[in-house]
Design a protein around this motif. Structure first.
Motif, PDB file in Angstrom:
ATOM      1  N   HIS A 190      -1.263  -4.489   3.230  1.00  0.00           N
ATOM      2  CA  HIS A 190      -2.550  -4.276   2.559  1.00  0.00           C
ATOM      3  C   HIS A 190      -3.079  -2.863   2.796  1.00  0.00           C
ATOM      4  O   HIS A 190      -2.989  -2.336   3.891  1.00  0.00           O
ATOM      5  CB  HIS A 190      -3.571  -5.302   3.058  1.00  0.00           C
ATOM      6  CG  HIS A 190      -4.880  -5.216   2.364  1.00  0.00           C
ATOM      7  ND1 HIS A 190      -5.036  -5.520   1.027  1.00  0.00           N
ATOM      8  CD2 HIS A 190      -6.100  -4.842   2.806  1.00  0.00           C
ATOM      9  CE1 HIS A 190      -6.294  -5.347   0.690  1.00  0.00           C
ATOM     10  NE2 HIS A 190      -6.971  -4.926   1.746  1.00  0.00           N
ATOM     11  N   VAL A 239      -2.883 -12.727   2.471  1.00  0.00           N
ATOM     12  CA  VAL A 239      -2.873 -11.265   2.517  1.00  0.00           C
ATOM     13  C   VAL A 239      -2.225 -10.840   3.813  1.00  0.00           C
ATOM     14  O   VAL A 239      -2.706 -11.158   4.902  1.00  0.00           O
ATOM     15  CB  VAL A 239      -4.301 -10.687   2.407  1.00  0.00           C
ATOM     16  CG1 VAL A 239      -4.266  -9.167   2.498  1.00  0.00           C
ATOM     17  CG2 VAL A 239      -4.954 -11.126   1.109  1.00  0.00           C
ATOM     18  N   SER A 258       0.829  -1.204   0.000  1.00  0.00           N
ATOM     19  CA  SER A 258       0.000   0.000   0.000  1.00  0.00           C
ATOM     20  C   SER A 258       0.863   1.252   0.000  1.00  0.00           C
ATOM     21  O   SER A 258       1.993   1.255   0.503  1.00  0.00           O
ATOM     22  CB  SER A 258      -0.924   0.004   1.220  1.00  0.00           C
ATOM     23  OG  SER A 258      -0.189   0.268   2.394  1.00  0.00           O
ATOM     24  N   GLY A 265      -0.725  -6.323  -0.572  1.00  0.00           N
ATOM     25  CA  GLY A 265      -0.513  -7.210   0.571  1.00  0.00           C
ATOM     26  C   GLY A 265      -0.536  -8.683   0.240  1.00  0.00           C
ATOM     27  O   GLY A 265      -0.374  -9.519   1.127  1.00  0.00           O
TER      28      GLY A 265
END
Length: 145
Positions: A124, A119, A29, A94
C-alpha cells in the motif's frame, strides 16, 4: 434497504470480483516497486477513474438543475484531472485477496472470490494523497514515513 452510499462503495471496493474486473487487485505502490525492482510505475488508475467518473462525482461540475457548469469560455468544467486520478489510484494500492477457503472454491485453491479483499501494508502507498480541493485524503494530517 441497501444501507448508505458509503457502505455500498466499501462493499464494491473490497469485492474481489470488482477488483479483478477493474484491475486494481494486486496494484502495488510506486515506492514498493522502486525499492524491490529499481523501476518505477504508477498505480493502476482504472478503479480510481471509474469511482469518480461513474460511481460518484461524474465528469463535469453541474448546476443545481443538472446542467453542466461552464467556464468563462463557455466550456464545461471538469470535476477532476488526471493528476487527481493518479493520486486517488494510490489509495487503491495493496488490495489483495483473502486466503482461500479450504474445500470451498472449485478447481482452484488459490482463488478466493467470496471473502472481501484485505489491504497489505507492504504494497500500500503510505504517502499523502491529494484530494479534489487541495487538501489531503484522510484525517487532514499528511504523514510521510
Amino acid at each position: 434497504g441497501l444501507g448508505n452510499f458509503v457502505n455500498i462503495l466499501r462493499e464494491v471496493t473490497f469485492n474481489p470480483l470488482m477488483a479483478e474486473n477493474l484491475t486494481f487487485q494486486d496494484s502495488k505502490s510506486g515506492s514498493y516497486l522502486f525499492e524491490t525492482t529499481g523501476s518505477y510505475t504508477h498505480a493502476d488508475e482504472n478503479y480510481a477513474r471509474e469511482l469518480m467518473q461513474l460511481f460518484t462525482i461524474g465528469v463535469f461540475l453541474l448546476n443545481d438543475d443538472g446542467t453542466k457548469m461552464l467556464n468563462e469560455n463557455g466550456e464545461p468544467i471538469p470535476t477532476f484531472s488526471n493528476d487527481e486520478v493518479m493520486s486517488f489510484a494510490r489509495v487503491f494500492t495493496g488490495f489483495v485477496q483473502s486466503q482461500p477457503r479450504g474445500n470451498f472454491e472449485e478447481n482452484d485453491s488459490s482463488w478466493n472470490a467470496i471473502d472481501e479483499l484485505i489491504v497489505d501494508p507492504i504494497y500500500h502507498d503510505k504517502f499523502p494523497k491529494h484530494d479534489l480541493t487541495g487538501g489531503y485524503i484522510g484525517d487532514g494530517y499528511p504523514l510521510c514515513v
